[in-house]
Scaffold this motif. Structure first.
Motif, PDB file in Angstrom:
ATOM      1  N   GLY A 565      83.840  52.741  93.198  1.00 58.01           N
ATOM      2  CA  GLY A 565      82.426  52.769  93.761  1.00 58.01           C
ATOM      3  C   GLY A 565      81.745  54.136  93.504  1.00 58.01           C
ATOM      4  N   ASN A 566      82.751  55.145  93.327  1.00 54.45           N
ATOM      5  CA  ASN A 566      82.238  56.675  93.225  1.00 54.45           C
ATOM      6  C   ASN A 566      81.848  56.948  94.637  1.00 54.45           C
ATOM      7  N   VAL A 567      82.709  56.709  95.750  1.00 51.04           N
ATOM      8  CA  VAL A 567      82.153  57.033  97.159  1.00 51.04           C
ATOM      9  C   VAL A 567      83.291  57.705  97.880  1.00 51.04           C
ATOM     10  N   HIS A 568      82.978  58.480  98.833  1.00 46.44           N
ATOM     11  CA  HIS A 568      83.856  59.354  99.658  1.00 46.44           C
ATOM     12  C   HIS A 568      84.482  58.085 100.668  1.00 46.44           C
ATOM     13  N   ILE A 569      85.747  58.204 100.476  1.00 42.84           N
ATOM     14  CA  ILE A 569      86.551  57.146 101.402  1.00 42.84           C
ATOM     15  C   ILE A 569      87.867  57.963 102.036  1.00 42.84           C
ATOM     16  N   GLY A 570      87.397  58.526 103.191  1.00 40.60           N
ATOM     17  CA  GLY A 570      88.617  59.305 103.841  1.00 40.60           C
ATOM     18  C   GLY A 570      88.959  60.477 102.838  1.00 40.60           C
ATOM     19  N   VAL A 571      90.302  60.781 102.874  1.00 39.43           N
ATOM     20  CA  VAL A 571      90.910  61.618 102.177  1.00 39.43           C
ATOM     21  C   VAL A 571      90.972  61.487 100.419  1.00 39.43           C
TER      22      VAL A 571
END
Length: 608
Positions: A565-571
């Motif tokens: 999804g090209n989204v920031h998810i944690g580290v």
């Protein structure tokens, strides 16, 4: 002989169990080969070998090539270094001693395509993995495992997933077998140790009781968590064997003269120390299929031109993509680019269940057997293709198609038995027409020519399913000169004047191909997903990801991205490790292709 760093010299001199860590291209493999040669020269008794184990055949090939190229290693030392895959090593143990853990004396390998067929009825009873609850996933895994064990113990058909667990049980349960193996292999090198599963670790624990172990690992290259690799594995090794630890992290021999390794390390931290890195290019493209694929073709042609201009014939260019689906899509685009651009010759590392089962259909048709049930057997092979081509995730459509063909065949045969015409609207009409057209072919005795003539009839016939078979089988690369399949088919023709054993020869060739270690390193243009690139190296790499789909300016889908999804998810440690592995496969240049309007999140500063 190569110039060694101080740490590499320490590795050569150290005794006992060792743990050698370092990043991509840091020289772990090189120093382990030199260490193996030193051991072969100084420490082995007559009949003993040093065993070098790796996960991938490509890595095995690279190690064998490196051994051949190292002038400091004598012929006798080479002879005593045995390089193999974990699978092949485990199978050799099971073939000899498998009866001790409940397997029959006579066993055969259940290859991944045939395992997919055997488990398709279990798997098709569940929704897609992402839609299953944890309880449903556990239930599905238990049913799959039960069927694997039944096939192994009752029918002697052993799949790869059972190898490590049964070998571990065997070695922990039999001191005699363990002693036999350690007597033959008193020293064992374990490549890519960070990716060992729980069962493989149990095997290593047993081997380490009597053999000296040298583990090679990159702690930041652990990209197989999804199949059981444990982030604590190096600590487990240290606790169990108290090895001397050697860190080559600061060295880079693969991409010397570039900053590719530096960029790879910065990907892990998410903090980029420079605006530009020597050997790293970023190419932005527009978020629509035509422009995205046109940009990709342009980058591939430019990279290919650069490599051809080096004058070398063994150059290599990898096009790496995030998903299996994209591998096929990119391969199709390179096969038929836009406009007047000619096809770009390449190989594609796709999942092989479909192509292998498609090859079995072609092999059966090469046999041209005119016996009574010939058409029935042909349809049954097609049904096996439907059951197995989806691998671990068979689709309901494929399962329904197999059932539809079997019902149609029953009705077809019923009409023939009663002397009536076969149904004009039967799904088998086109299939039968193709079958008859191939039966009328005259073969030449050249396996390549005859294979292609059968494939062309499938491709041009009236059966859409067989057109898919023809498309799938293009991914089979076993008919090149000197291959086992080509030689086997040619010998069959010389022996009997026909391809009377083509199906058996083809099936055996794929089994032998899985265990073969004499592979040449990849050359030319290669398309594969990012996970498959692990353990390989190329002159240049192009990394190409998907792009967002928008409606009225809003992103409605964002498939095939390096980060889901090209989204920031944690580290995002797993995504960072996977991206770093892909970037650092290159010796000279890595080009990263990402959409202009939604650049890969791993290339952007992290949100505050």
């Amino acid at each position: 002989m190569v110039d060694l760093t101080e740490t590499q010299k320490e590795i050569l001199q150290a005794e006992g169990h060792q743990l050698v860590t370092g990043g991509p291209g840091s020289g772990k493999t090189t120093v382990s080969i030199l260490k193996a040669a030193k051991i072969a020269h100084e420490d082995l008794k007559p009949g003993q070998h040093i065993l070098f184990l790796s996960f991938a055949r490509a890595t095995v090939s690279r190690v064998l090539e490196a051994i051949d190229e190292e002038s400091a290693i004598t012929r006798e030392e080479r002879r005593r270094i045995e390089v193999d895959t974990y699978h092949s090593f485990f199978w050799r143990i099971l073939k000899t001693h498998g009866y001790l853990v409940g397997f029959p004396r006579r066993m055969t390998i259940l290859t991944p395509p045939n395992e997919a067929i055997a488990l398709s009825s279990v798997r098709s009873g569940y929704k897609a993995a992402k839609k299953l609850s944890d309880a449903e996933k556990a239930e599905k895994r238990a049913k799959e495992e039960a069927e694997r064990i039944r096939l192994a113990t009752e029918e002697g058909k052993v799949c790869f997933d059972l190898f490590a667990g049964r070998v571990a049980t065997l070695l922990h349960g039999s001191e005699k077998v363990r002693s036999l193996i350690s007597t033959m292999y008193p020293y064992i090198v374990l490549d890519e140790f960070q990716d060992t599963s729980a069962d493989q670790w149990r095997v290593v624990q047993a081997l380490g009781a009597s053999s000296t172990l040298i583990a090679l690992a990159d702690p930041e290259q652990r990209i197989f968590d999804f199949i059981g690799a444990d982030p604590e594995r190096l600590n487990h090794f240290t606790a169990a064997f108290a090895p001397t630890v050697h860190d080559l992290a600061g060295d880079n021999h693969r991409s010397k003269g570039t900053e590719i390794a530096l960029f790879g390390n910065d990907i892990l931290t998410g903090k980029f120390r420079q605006n530009d890195y020597k050997g790293i290019d970023c190419a932005l493209f527009e978020s629509n299929p035509n422009q995205a694929y046109a940009s990709l073709v342009g980058q591939v042609l430019q990279a290919r031109k650069r490599l051809i201009e080096t004058g070398r014939s063994d150059w290599s260019l990898a096009v790496l993509v995030p998903t299996k689906k994209m591998t096929r899509m990119v391969s199709d685009i390179l096969r038929e680019p836009f406009g007047n651009i000619p096809p770009i010759s390449h190989t594609a590392a796709v999942d092989m269940e479909g192509p292998i089962l498609a090859a079995e259909i072609i092999a059966f048709l090469l046999q041209q057997r005119g016996h009574e049930r010939c058409f029935d057997e042909f349809v049954e092979l097609m049904c096996s293709y439907f059951h197995g081509r989806g691998g671990t995730a068979p689709t309901k459509g494929d399962m329904d198609e197999a059932m539809r063909f079997r019902k149609a065949l029953s009705k077809w045969n019923e009409c023939l038995a009663k002397g009536r015409a076969t149904p004009g609207n039967s799904v088998l009409q086109g299939t039968y027409a193709v079958h008859q057209a191939i039966a009328a072919l005259t073969f030449t005795g050249d396996p390549d020519v005859d294979w292609i003539s059968v494939r062309d009839v499938l491709d041009g016939g009236a059966c859409e399913r067989l057109k898919n078979v023809a498309k799938d089988v293009r991914n089979v690369r076993l008919l090149e000169r000197g291959t086992q399949l080509r030689q086997g088919l040619a010998q069959d023709w010389r022996d009997v004047g026909s391809y009377g054993n083509a199906l058996a020869i083809t099936r055996q060739s794929f089994v032998q191909e899985h265990f073969a270690t004499a592979h040449k390193p990849e050359s030319g243009v290669v398309v594969m997903n990012m996970h498959k690139a692990k353990g390989k190296q190329f002159d240049e790499v192009v990394i190409f990801e998907g792009w967002p789909k928008r409606f009225k300016g809003e992103v409605v889908a964002n498939p095939d991205r390096i980060v889901s999804g090209n989204v920031h998810i944690g580290v995002m440690a797993q995504a960072r490790q996977n991206f770093r592995v892909s970037v650092t496969r290159a010796k000279v240049r890595t080009t990263i292709m990402t959409p202009r309007d939604d650049v890969c999140v791993l290339l952007r500063p992290e949100p505050a």
